[in-house]
Enzyme design. Structure first.
Site, PDB file in Angstrom:
ATOM      1  N   ARG A 156       0.691   1.630  72.443  1.00 26.70           N
ATOM      2  CA  ARG A 156       1.913   2.677  72.478  1.00 26.70           C
ATOM      3  C   ARG A 156       2.757   2.831  71.259  1.00 26.70           C
ATOM      4  O   ARG A 156       3.145   2.317  70.140  1.00 26.70           O
ATOM      5  CB  ARG A 156       2.979   1.974  73.392  1.00 26.70           C
ATOM      6  N   LYS A 179       4.541  -2.958  77.156  1.00 30.18           N
ATOM      7  CA  LYS A 179       4.630  -2.691  78.358  1.00 30.18           C
ATOM      8  C   LYS A 179       4.060  -4.184  79.386  1.00 30.18           C
ATOM      9  O   LYS A 179       4.579  -4.006  80.721  1.00 30.18           O
ATOM     10  CB  LYS A 179       3.911  -1.143  78.398  1.00 30.18           C
ATOM     11  N   HIS A 257       3.849  10.129  71.583  1.00 33.27           N
ATOM     12  CA  HIS A 257       3.560   9.490  73.367  1.00 33.27           C
ATOM     13  C   HIS A 257       2.142   9.647  72.869  1.00 33.27           C
ATOM     14  O   HIS A 257       0.962   9.436  73.556  1.00 33.27           O
ATOM     15  CB  HIS A 257       4.586   9.286  74.371  1.00 33.27           C
ATOM     16  N   ARG A 260      -1.585   8.703  71.683  1.00 36.09           N
ATOM     17  CA  ARG A 260      -2.363   8.286  72.761  1.00 36.09           C
ATOM     18  C   ARG A 260      -3.175   8.868  73.807  1.00 36.09           C
ATOM     19  O   ARG A 260      -4.365   8.118  73.287  1.00 36.09           O
ATOM     20  CB  ARG A 260      -0.972   6.701  74.159  1.00 36.09           C
ATOM     21  N   HIS A 280      -6.179  -0.849  79.850  1.00 32.85           N
ATOM     22  CA  HIS A 280      -5.553  -1.074  81.276  1.00 32.85           C
ATOM     23  C   HIS A 280      -6.204  -1.348  81.873  1.00 32.85           C
ATOM     24  O   HIS A 280      -7.834  -2.027  81.617  1.00 32.85           O
ATOM     25  CB  HIS A 280      -5.896   1.157  81.561  1.00 32.85           C
ATOM     26  N   TYR A 289      -4.754   9.237  80.828  1.00 31.05           N
ATOM     27  CA  TYR A 289      -4.799  10.249  79.619  1.00 31.05           C
ATOM     28  C   TYR A 289      -5.974  11.148  79.078  1.00 31.05           C
ATOM     29  O   TYR A 289      -6.107  11.913  78.448  1.00 31.05           O
ATOM     30  CB  TYR A 289      -4.803   8.877  79.050  1.00 31.05           C
TER      31      TYR A 289
END
Length: 319
Positions: A156, A179, A257, A260, A280, A289
């Site tokens: 990110r 995050k 973004h 990504r 993740h 994604y």
């Protein structure tokens, strides 16, 4: 046994919406949330208080129609994602109010969750190359470095701007995701074949002339670039490289973004475990994604004709 509606009309508490908002805010502050997440949620709680009738309104008098009207009001102003966040926040807030004995009915239970339409376009590798060429032509080598790091690592933007020249250990780039808090060690030899880019070479280029502790992406005086500034610079070069009409009617241009997502799609085609790369916990998150959002060809199922020899089951195209 009383039904939900009976319980709702016989509340055990006369608490006001404003009082409960304060108590609920204190409650969620104990949930070990990140500072920004907590600040966002407290802001959403205050918005709900205003939308549902103000701080003096009695909590137990709020009905599904009141909640639906409030959330719809936000949706109609074009803030679709905010309406979803308010729906989720209100659901939590009233569930906790039930547990605390202040109400017997959660008015959000009866509402359908808003489903915002994602209008931000995906980014193709060809488009990213065009943007990168503009950045190079304008002498923004720091932006080129940020683009390359994001593409080869899938990080990110907030993590890209925090990388330091000495975040290397045992031939790995050490990353702590801002995050999620996930810690990763990305091998320097990782290579994105389709882009012909290797992390080690990108890092070496960014570290040239730097001292330990320096940021990989920084100003000439060593000060950091804020991620918002980087996003703005990327958007400016994007608009110079790609006409607005290229994004399609009703679509918003791709932002930084989206690199990504592009990284995930390119690595998945290469056979890389993209769930591990992106950090993740669930595969379903990674799969979000992988959705191209019509930026490339789409698979169409072939309608068979009786008596004819079977051919391909799907055809690629774009309409």
């Amino acid at each position: 046994m009383l039904c939900h509606h009976c319980c709702a009309t016989l509340p055990a508490s006369k608490m006001s919406l404003g009082q409960w908002a304060i108590e609920f805010g204190t409650l969620i502050a104990t949930r070990n949330l990140k500072p920004k997440t907590l600040a966002d949620r407290l802001s959403q709680i205050q918005q709900l208080v205003l939308l549902l009738g103000g701080p003096d309104r009695q909590l137990s008098t709020i009905r599904p129609v009141d909640a639906a009207t409030a959330i719809r009001c936000v949706w109609d102003t074009g803030r679709e994602h905010l309406s979803l966040r308010l729906h989720i926040e209100a659901d939590d807030m009233f569930n906790e109010a039930i547990i605390a004995g202040h109400v017997g009915l959660n008015p959000i239970t009866h509402l359908r969750r808003p489903r915002p339409v994602v209008r931000r376009s995906r980014l193709t590798f060809e488009q990213l190359q065009a943007i990168r060429r503009i950045s190079t032509r304008r002498g923004r080598q720091w932006l080129v470095g940020a683009i390359d790091i994001a593409l080869v690592t899938g990080l990110r933007i907030g993590d890209v701007v925090r990388l330091q020249a000495d975040h290397i250990s045992d031939d790995h780039l050490l990353v702590k995701h801002q995050k999620t808090g996930v810690r990763q060690a990305i091998p320097l030899d990782i290579r994105l074949d389709a882009a012909r880019i290797v992390l080690r070479k990108v890092i070496d280029r960014c570290r040239d002339g730097m001292k330990p502790g320096d940021l990989l992406i920084c100003r000439s005086d060593g000060r950091p670039y804020h991620k918002n500034y980087l996003t703005s610079a990327f958007s400016a070069d994007r608009d110079s490289a790609i006409p607005r009409s290229a994004w399609g009617e009703g679509k918003k241009p791709a932002t930084f973004h989206e690199i990504r997502s592009l990284s995930e799609r390119m690595y998945r085609a290469q056979g890389q475990d993209t769930k591990a790369l992106l950090g993740h916990k669930r595969q379903s998150t990674t799969d979000l994604y992988n959705d191209e959002r019509d930026c490339g060809s789409v698979s169409y199922k072939v309608v068979p004709i009786a008596g004819r020899k079977k051919g391909p089951t799907h055809v690629a195209g774009h309409v």
